[in-house]
Design an enzyme around this catalytic site. Structure first.
Site, mmCIF file in Angstrom:
data_model
loop_
_atom_site.group_PDB
_atom_site.id
_atom_site.type_symbol
_atom_site.label_atom_id
_atom_site.label_comp_id
_atom_site.label_asym_id
_atom_site.label_seq_id
_atom_site.Cartn_x
_atom_site.Cartn_y
_atom_site.Cartn_z
ATOM 1 N N ASP A 89 -7.970 27.380 46.190
ATOM 2 C CA ASP A 89 -9.394 27.386 45.875
ATOM 3 C C ASP A 89 -9.555 28.673 45.082
ATOM 4 O OD1 ASP A 89 -12.098 27.955 45.776
ATOM 5 O OD2 ASP A 89 -12.500 26.860 47.622
ATOM 6 N N HIS A 90 -9.632 28.551 43.760
ATOM 7 C CA HIS A 90 -9.487 29.776 42.955
ATOM 8 C C HIS A 90 -10.638 30.756 43.181
ATOM 9 C CE1 HIS A 90 -11.913 27.406 40.112
ATOM 10 N NE2 HIS A 90 -12.335 28.565 39.679
ATOM 11 N N HIS B 229 -15.461 25.502 46.932
ATOM 12 C CA HIS B 229 -15.930 26.856 46.613
ATOM 13 C C HIS B 229 -17.195 27.262 47.389
ATOM 14 C CE1 HIS B 229 -13.140 26.024 43.493
ATOM 15 N NE2 HIS B 229 -13.976 25.418 42.687
HETATM 16 P P1 NAP Z 1 -4.568 18.112 32.238
HETATM 17 O O1 NAP Z 1 -4.950 19.008 31.122
HETATM 18 O O2 NAP Z 1 -4.962 16.675 32.158
HETATM 19 O O3 NAP Z 1 -2.981 18.210 32.382
HETATM 20 C C1 NAP Z 1 -2.256 17.293 33.172
HETATM 21 C C2 NAP Z 1 -0.776 17.629 33.087
HETATM 22 O O4 NAP Z 1 -0.057 16.650 33.830
HETATM 23 C C3 NAP Z 1 -0.220 17.633 31.691
HETATM 24 O O5 NAP Z 1 0.744 18.658 31.576
HETATM 25 C C4 NAP Z 1 0.480 16.281 31.591
HETATM 26 O O6 NAP Z 1 1.492 16.390 30.638
HETATM 27 C C5 NAP Z 1 1.005 16.142 33.014
HETATM 28 N N1 NAP Z 1 1.242 14.756 33.400
HETATM 29 C C6 NAP Z 1 0.353 13.731 33.409
HETATM 30 N N2 NAP Z 1 0.934 12.604 33.839
HETATM 31 C C7 NAP Z 1 2.229 12.913 34.125
HETATM 32 C C8 NAP Z 1 3.331 12.186 34.605
HETATM 33 N N3 NAP Z 1 3.252 10.883 34.904
HETATM 34 N N4 NAP Z 1 4.502 12.834 34.778
HETATM 35 C C9 NAP Z 1 4.616 14.159 34.473
HETATM 36 N N5 NAP Z 1 3.597 14.891 34.033
HETATM 37 C C10 NAP Z 1 2.417 14.282 33.849
HETATM 38 O O7 NAP Z 1 -5.093 18.632 33.646
HETATM 39 P P2 NAP Z 1 -5.520 20.134 34.029
HETATM 40 O O8 NAP Z 1 -6.912 20.345 33.596
HETATM 41 O O9 NAP Z 1 -4.480 21.062 33.565
HETATM 42 O O10 NAP Z 1 -5.562 20.048 35.621
HETATM 43 C C11 NAP Z 1 -4.402 20.075 36.423
HETATM 44 C C12 NAP Z 1 -4.807 20.208 37.888
HETATM 45 O O11 NAP Z 1 -5.546 21.397 38.056
HETATM 46 C C13 NAP Z 1 -5.708 19.079 38.401
HETATM 47 O O12 NAP Z 1 -5.441 18.874 39.756
HETATM 48 C C14 NAP Z 1 -7.103 19.686 38.262
HETATM 49 O O13 NAP Z 1 -8.015 19.095 39.156
HETATM 50 C C15 NAP Z 1 -6.817 21.123 38.626
HETATM 51 N N6 NAP Z 1 -7.792 22.075 38.098
HETATM 52 C C16 NAP Z 1 -7.932 22.236 36.751
HETATM 53 C C17 NAP Z 1 -8.846 23.172 36.273
HETATM 54 C C18 NAP Z 1 -9.016 23.413 34.803
HETATM 55 O O14 NAP Z 1 -9.769 24.325 34.450
HETATM 56 N N7 NAP Z 1 -8.352 22.675 33.937
HETATM 57 C C19 NAP Z 1 -9.614 23.925 37.172
HETATM 58 C C20 NAP Z 1 -9.430 23.751 38.531
HETATM 59 C C21 NAP Z 1 -8.505 22.834 38.984
HETATM 60 P P3 NAP Z 1 2.085 15.144 29.806
HETATM 61 O O15 NAP Z 1 0.910 14.430 29.224
HETATM 62 O O16 NAP Z 1 2.967 15.796 28.766
HETATM 63 O O17 NAP Z 1 2.858 14.359 30.759
#
Ligand code: NAP
Length: 493
Positions: A177-178, A240
């Protein structure tokens, strides 16, 4: 023989090409590298990169979100890429080979962090695949870092928890939980417990109410398809907001050690008065933004007009709630919490409103007495302010409000929440991560609201973008004789 470094580790980062990795995790890792942490990173995702292309991406991320120095080439040399569809069980064998090789090459003591920065549906299968491929039978310690959301409700969170417990002990699971990595959220306990002047009056004898706000000016943007199935209740309140409630309300732990602190937070969550279908209607407001004008003059779309959002969407982009914590310290003190998108300002703050001094006839000449407020500024300002009453500088008497301010802005070494949390994980300190019972109790509370919304047809109140939420949010406090205090350094419309 090499010196034993129990903080050395391989970090296997799933979702290495994603938004979170680019914006937050690489800058955090770069800062940790500068602080002499010994690690190598294996980035995992599907796209067809090689090590060099991946390193170039990491470098670009640092150029955009950090301040790379001369050491950046050495840093990115420690990054390796492994292309894998996480659903393909057989492909994990090669990942293990690479992890074993890097372990030797960098003398990482067989320690491993598995960081799941992936869509939540992958958390359980990846964990099982790691075990089946032998990646979790490493010679050193192993730790699993899981991004939010941890489940969609209590039942799915329990199922996920049961699955990951097949592979990792509770002590090896680091649920992120950042907010718990933020400087001023970590400061809440110090402000409270290291200052007897506050701790002595931190209760229902002296405190009238507590208000916790986390507002954003942004809309849903690129996260729309995710957000439309989530909403503010799941995205913000479950984690949060309830964590900030717990830290503000908890008893002093018997010792400042991980499990004692978590135990006290759990007691708060257990003491929150449960909401029934009937009480949700007058304790919780759900809102959704419509087209409006932001304070900078930009006219922005309504939520239902956003790309990838259902035109009839009932998703909550705003939630306000009144909670009661039924224990000796807090009986009768309302905790008001609110969070939303497209609000007037981006701000997270905790306002502690103290009870009024006796007014007339005692303070006959002091008609302008204001309640004392202690405000903990979490973001973007980091600091503390205390609002007091003082005598007006005049012969006529009367009072004026004065504010004592402490700003943390120049004190911090710039460490981000993610940097602190990854550092803690490397050190094996899970204090600022959520334990399973905290997560379960939070879901239990949030589920009761979601159920009432679903079953009782409770209205979705609309609010114009650029405002502080629907009128019903203000009415929630007005019926108790209170009002939301304006956010610091900003004006409510
Ligand atoms: P994202 O931009 O959609 O990235 C998803 C990642 O997963 C990509 O690297 C994608 O790469 C990979 N991926 C998707 N399907 C895959 C598969 N079948 N096998 C292997 N890799 C796969 O998501 P994100 O925003 O970074 O979020 C990631 C996590 O952090 C989530 O749980 C989100 O709820 C959490 N989070 C994110 C934020 C934020 O600010 N972004 C904030 C809080 C929490 P490829 O397409 O190359 O496979």
């Amino acid at each position: 023989m090499s010196e034993v470094n129990n903080n050395a580790t391989t970090i296997i980062l799933f979702g290495a090409t994603g938004d979170l990795a680019r914006r937050k995790l690489y800058p955090a890792l770069y800062s940790l590298y500068k602080k002499q942490n010994n690690f190598a990173v294996i980035g995992v995702a599907r796209r067809d990169y090689d090590h060099d292309v991946f390193r170039q991406n990491v470098l670009e991320s640092l150029q955009n979100h950090s301040n790379p120095g001369d050491d950046v080439e050495d840093f990115i040399e420690r990054f390796y890429y492994y292309s894998l569809d996480v659903k393909e069980t057989k492909a994990y064998g090669g990942l293990k080979e690479l992890a074993d090789k890097l372990d030797q090459q960098y003398d990482l003591q067989g320690n491993r962090i598995f960081y799941l920065s992936l869509a939540p549906d992958f958390f359980a299968p990846v964990t099982l695949n790691l075990k089946d491929a032998g990646l979790t039978t490493n010679t050193g310690w192993k730790r699993l870092v899981i991004e939010k959301p941890f489940g969609r409700d209590l039942q799915s969170a329990t199922e996920l928890n049961d699955t990951i417990h097949q592979v990792f002990d509770e002590s090896e699971i680091y649920r992120i939980d950042h907010y718990l990595g933020k400087e001023m959220v970590q400061n809440i306990q110090v402000i409270r417990f290291a200052n007897p002047i506050f701790e002595g009056i931190w209760n229902n004898r002296y405190i009238s109410n507590i208000q916790i706000t986390s507002s954003e000016t942004l809309g849903v943007g690129e996260r729309a398809s995710y957000y439309d199935h989530t909403g503010a209740l799941m995205d913000m309140i479950q984690n949060h907001m309830l964590q900030m409630v717990a830290l503000t309300a908890m008893e002093p732990p018997s010792r400042f050690v991980t499990e004692d602190i978590r135990d006290e937070k759990v007691k708060v969550l257990r003491s929150i008065r449960p909401l029934t279908d009937a009480t949700v209607a007058n304790s919780v407001v759900r809102g959704q933004y419509t087209r409006g004008t932001m304070p900078n003059g930009d006219v922005v779309k309504g939520y239902r007009e956003e790309e990838n959002v259902n035109e009839q969407s009932m998703t909550d982009t705003f939630v306000a709630a009144r909670l009661f914590i039924d224990n000796f310290r807090w009986a009768g003190v309302p905790f008001y919490i609110r969070t939303g998108k497209r609000m007037t300002a981006k701000s997270t703050e905790i306002v502690v409103q103290f009870k009024d001094a006796p007014k007339r006839p005692y303070f006959n000449n002091f008609n302008d007495l204001q309640p004392n407020l202690l405000v903990i500024h979490v973001q973007p300002d980091e600091g503390l302010s205390l609002k007091l009453n003082a005598k007006k500088f005049s012969t006529g008497g009367g009072s004026i409000p004065i504010t004592m301010n402490f700003s943390n802005t120049n004190q911090d070494d710039g460490a981000s929440a993610y940097e602190r949390l990854i550092q803690d994980c490397i050190h094996g300190d899970s204090t600022n991560f959520t334990r399973w019972d905290e997560v379960a109790l939070s879901w239990q509370f949030v589920d009761s609201i979601a159920k009432a919304w679903k079953e009782r047809n409770i209205p979705l109140d609309r609010y114009e973008a650029g405002t502080m939420g629907p009128a019903s949010s203000h009415e929630l406090l007005a019926k108790d004789g209170h009002h939301w205090w304006p956010l610091t350094k900003t004006t409510e419309k």
